[in-house]
Write a protein that holds these residues in place. Structure first.
Motif, PDB file in Angstrom:
ATOM      1  N   ASP A  20       9.364  -6.520  -4.705  1.00  0.00           N
ATOM      2  CA  ASP A  20       8.232  -7.016  -5.287  1.00  0.00           C
ATOM      3  C   ASP A  20       8.179  -7.049  -6.706  1.00  0.00           C
ATOM      4  O   ASP A  20       8.356  -5.747  -7.379  1.00  0.00           O
ATOM      5  CB  ASP A  20       6.908  -6.197  -4.467  1.00  0.00           C
ATOM      6  CG  ASP A  20       5.305  -6.621  -4.752  1.00  0.00           C
ATOM      7  OD1 ASP A  20       5.132  -6.912  -5.879  1.00  0.00           O
ATOM      8  OD2 ASP A  20       4.996  -7.089  -3.899  1.00  0.00           O
ATOM      9  N   HIS A  51       5.646  -6.127   3.785  1.00  0.00           N
ATOM     10  CA  HIS A  51       6.048  -5.198   2.716  1.00  0.00           C
ATOM     11  C   HIS A  51       6.562  -4.195   3.246  1.00  0.00           C
ATOM     12  O   HIS A  51       6.142  -3.296   4.010  1.00  0.00           O
ATOM     13  CB  HIS A  51       4.511  -5.003   2.059  1.00  0.00           C
ATOM     14  CG  HIS A  51       3.786  -6.034   1.609  1.00  0.00           C
ATOM     15  ND1 HIS A  51       3.733  -6.221   0.182  1.00  0.00           N
ATOM     16  CD2 HIS A  51       2.997  -7.087   2.038  1.00  0.00           C
ATOM     17  CE1 HIS A  51       2.961  -7.281  -0.063  1.00  0.00           C
ATOM     18  NE2 HIS A  51       2.408  -7.592   0.964  1.00  0.00           N
ATOM     19  N   LEU A  84       9.709  -7.357  -0.179  1.00  0.00           N
ATOM     20  CA  LEU A  84       8.968  -8.359   0.611  1.00  0.00           C
ATOM     21  C   LEU A  84      10.188  -8.870   1.675  1.00  0.00           C
ATOM     22  O   LEU A  84      11.134  -9.121   0.963  1.00  0.00           O
ATOM     23  CB  LEU A  84       8.344  -9.388  -0.207  1.00  0.00           C
ATOM     24  CG  LEU A  84       7.310  -8.937  -1.280  1.00  0.00           C
ATOM     25  CD1 LEU A  84       6.893  -9.983  -1.975  1.00  0.00           C
ATOM     26  CD2 LEU A  84       6.330  -8.134  -0.542  1.00  0.00           C
TER      27      LEU A  84
END
Length: 118
Positions: free
Chosen positions: A34, A106, A44
């Motif tokens: 990220d 995430h 991610l």
């Protein structure tokens, strides 16, 4: 051929049109760091095929959510957070904070993520 949205930031990353710090990838999934990390590990994990939300990917019944979870575990091992624990979060829809409408998990770890904080 996988579905693609020409205007989607993550589709452009998958296509190599926008650079990203790739952690791992396979035929179905790409995992990248990220650009605004919320923890020491913040990666991610996205399918190469475009689905706007986790619900849409899950409804496709193609095992994509399983693949995302599998690669999230691999990312946790690569980053050394698998043993201590990590969080896999999906923000689905604008009210949940989803900003890019291409399903993504995430992977967060490397610090305490207990709730409530403290």
């Amino acid at each position: 051929m996988a579905q693609r949205d020409a205007d989607c930031l993550f589709c452009k990353i998958v296509a190599g049109e926008i650079p990203a710090d790739i952690v791992t990838k396979d035929d179905e999934i790409v995992a990248f760091r990220d650009i605004n990390p919320q923890a020491p590990t913040h990666v991610l994990v996205i399918p190469r095929e475009h689905f706007p939300t986790a619900a849409a990917a899950g409804s496709a019944d193609r095992g994509l959510m399983d693949a995302i979870a599998r690669v999230a575990g691999e990312v946790a091992r690569i980053d050394g957070v698998a043993d201590d624990g990590y969080r896999l979060v999906f923000n689905t829809g604008p009210a949940a904070g989803q900003e890019v409408f291409h399903v993504h998990g995430h992977v967060l770890g490397g610090r305490s993520l207990t709730w409530p904080p403290g």
